[in-house]
Motif scaffolding. Structure first.
Motif, mmCIF file in Angstrom:
data_model
loop_
_atom_site.group_PDB
_atom_site.id
_atom_site.type_symbol
_atom_site.label_atom_id
_atom_site.label_comp_id
_atom_site.label_asym_id
_atom_site.label_seq_id
_atom_site.Cartn_x
_atom_site.Cartn_y
_atom_site.Cartn_z
ATOM 1 N N ASN A 102 -0.846 -1.587 -8.431
ATOM 2 C CA ASN A 102 0.001 -0.613 -9.112
ATOM 3 C C ASN A 102 -0.440 0.790 -8.735
ATOM 4 O O ASN A 102 -1.641 1.129 -8.801
ATOM 5 C CB ASN A 102 -0.081 -0.765 -10.632
ATOM 6 N N LEU A 103 0.515 1.648 -8.309
ATOM 7 C CA LEU A 103 0.200 3.004 -7.885
ATOM 8 C C LEU A 103 0.628 4.010 -8.940
ATOM 9 O O LEU A 103 1.611 3.817 -9.603
ATOM 10 C CB LEU A 103 0.931 3.297 -6.563
ATOM 11 N N GLU A 159 0.825 -1.203 0.000
ATOM 12 C CA GLU A 159 0.000 0.000 0.000
ATOM 13 C C GLU A 159 0.865 1.261 0.000
ATOM 14 O O GLU A 159 0.385 2.355 -0.282
ATOM 15 C CB GLU A 159 -0.927 -0.006 1.216
ATOM 16 N N LEU A 160 2.157 1.117 0.334
ATOM 17 C CA LEU A 160 3.081 2.249 0.302
ATOM 18 C C LEU A 160 3.490 2.559 -1.125
ATOM 19 O O LEU A 160 3.354 1.729 -2.032
ATOM 20 C CB LEU A 160 4.332 1.936 1.132
ATOM 21 N N SER A 161 4.010 3.733 -1.347
ATOM 22 C CA SER A 161 4.505 4.105 -2.673
ATOM 23 C C SER A 161 5.816 3.378 -2.951
ATOM 24 O O SER A 161 6.473 2.859 -2.033
ATOM 25 C CB SER A 161 4.714 5.614 -2.766
ATOM 26 N N ASP A 162 6.227 3.353 -4.226
ATOM 27 C CA ASP A 162 7.487 2.715 -4.594
ATOM 28 C C ASP A 162 8.659 3.346 -3.847
ATOM 29 O O ASP A 162 9.574 2.649 -3.396
ATOM 30 C CB ASP A 162 7.724 2.838 -6.103
ATOM 31 N N ASP A 198 8.622 4.866 -0.910
ATOM 32 C CA ASP A 198 8.609 4.476 0.507
ATOM 33 C C ASP A 198 9.099 3.040 0.697
ATOM 34 O O ASP A 198 9.799 2.729 1.670
ATOM 35 C CB ASP A 198 7.192 4.620 1.078
ATOM 36 N N ARG A 235 5.701 -5.424 -7.960
ATOM 37 C CA ARG A 235 4.420 -5.001 -7.379
ATOM 38 C C ARG A 235 3.270 -5.789 -8.001
ATOM 39 O O ARG A 235 3.195 -5.901 -9.231
ATOM 40 C CB ARG A 235 4.211 -3.505 -7.611
ATOM 41 N N LYS A 238 8.658 -1.811 -9.207
ATOM 42 C CA LYS A 238 7.474 -1.739 -10.078
ATOM 43 C C LYS A 238 7.157 -3.102 -10.671
ATOM 44 O O LYS A 238 5.987 -3.503 -10.778
ATOM 45 C CB LYS A 238 7.720 -0.735 -11.212
#
Length: 369
Positions: A368-369, A325-328, A330, A363, A360
């Motif tokens: 995918n964010l 749930e964190l960004s790449d 983070d 993930r 990426k």
């Protein structure tokens, strides 16, 4: 009591000094080869770890066979080494206990033992040259000269220089009862090799090759250090082209060998020595030749890619699902907190770019964010 080092053992090119010493000990005790590692270590003034590693190497090189388990182990000598004794010629020398107990590396003990042998056989006079000792023991003249100087400073020996018919004649006098005889260098042949001869040195690359070899899951720090001591001397003896081939074979198996991907790779020493025919075969050599003819790429980036693939795989196998749930960025920071010390030799921009790209790819599609 001591150990006699016959010239037949001394001339073995594939053994280092410690290995020759232990092999000579086995030949001297042919009728009773049941001594455990502690007994051998105490007799030869080595550590128990030294002896264990040396026996492993002698076994790998087909000089000995170990029969039975440790508690009732027996050594069996496999090679028939002829030890002939001829008059008026060099046959070997005795490594007495008073030399064995000195805190010197084994090559220096061999030099001392040969000097003493010459003193006994030449009416108390030793006028041997550095070149003779260098040739006899397969050491560099520079190393012999440095050793003689250090031994004189410590009081172990004295050089008496005289002018004889316009030439300087050196007589060496021993004083092995000197109490200050010590050696600051560790008594390990793996370290003395760097002093002995001007071999090709690729220290950074050699270490990088060792670090690139995948480690088994749950491999202890002690086991890694043991493998490093075994493998670095082997890698340091390789040419630049041989190192490139080894790097390729490691990378090739890391990508194409399913057992390696599953964590069932061999230990590196076994990979390099015991099972080398399995991994360094003609088929892989052909692949390496194709690889060599491709446009050159940055070797550091290749190593970075391989190391990141290994460490990120381990990292993602341990994290909780909610971490995704964190960004790449983070996730990358969390990865850095655990592994950054292994990447200090790489460029930060290259590291961040490559790590983020891999994150990426790892993930899950739905996240995918």
């Amino acid at each position: 009591m001591g150990v006699y080092i016959h010239k037949s053992i001394l001339e073995l090119q594939d053994l280092n000094f410690n290995e020759k010493l232990v092999l000579a000990y086995f030949f001297a005790n042919k009728e009773n080869l049941k001594d455990d590692n502690v007994v051998i270590a105490n007799r030869l003034h080595l550590t128990k770890t030294n002896v264990r590693q040396i026996i492993f190497k002698l076994k790998a090189k087909k000089y000995i066979e170990v029969v039975g388990v440790y508690s009732c182990r027996k050594i069996k000598i496999l090679k028939d080494i002829k030890m002939k004794f001829e008059k008026a010629t060099f046959n070997g020398f005795l490594l007495d206990d008073d030399i064995l107990i000195l805190d010197f590396c084994t090559s220096k003990k061999f030099i001392l033992a040969e000097i003493r042998s010459l003193i006994y056989s030449k009416n108390g006079r030793c006028t041997v040259s550095n070149l003779y000792l260098s040739s006899l023991l397969n050491l560099s003249v520079c190393f012999v000269k440095k050793t003689i100087t250090e031994l004189e400073k410590s009081g172990i020996l004295k050089r008496d220089l005289k002018n004889v018919k316009g030439k300087t004649e050196r007589t060496i006098i021993l004083n092995l009862n000197n109490p200050i005889a010590t050696d600051e260098a560790p008594a390990e042949d793996e370290k003395e090799v760097k002093e002995e001869a001007p071999k090709q040195q690729y220290d950074d690359e050699v270490l990088a090759v060792f670090e690139s070899f995948p480690k088994r899951p749950m491999m202890t720090v002690l086991k890694i250090e043991e493998q490093k001591k075994l493998c670095l001397p082997i890698l340091q003896s390789k040419s630049k082209e041989e190192l490139d081939f080894i790097k390729f074979v490691i990378s090739f198996n890391s990508k194409n060998n399913e057992s390696w991907k599953a964590g069932f790779m061999p230990y590196m020493y076994k990979f390099l020595c015991v099972d080398k025919e399995k991994y360094f075969n003609e088929a892989v050599k052909l692949e390496f030749d194709k690889f060599k003819n491709k446009p050159k790429v940055n070797a550091n980036l290749q190593l970075l890619n391989l190391q990141l693939e290994r460490d990120l795989f381990t990292f993602f196998s341990k994290i909780e699902e909610n971490v995704w749930e964190l960004s790449d960025v983070d996730i990358l920071e969390e990865f850095k907190n655990r592994y950054i010390l292994s990447y200090v030799k790489f460029n930060d921009d290259d590291f961040n770019k490559m790590a983020l790209q891999m994150i990426k790819e790892y993930r899950p599609t739905a996240l995918n964010l």
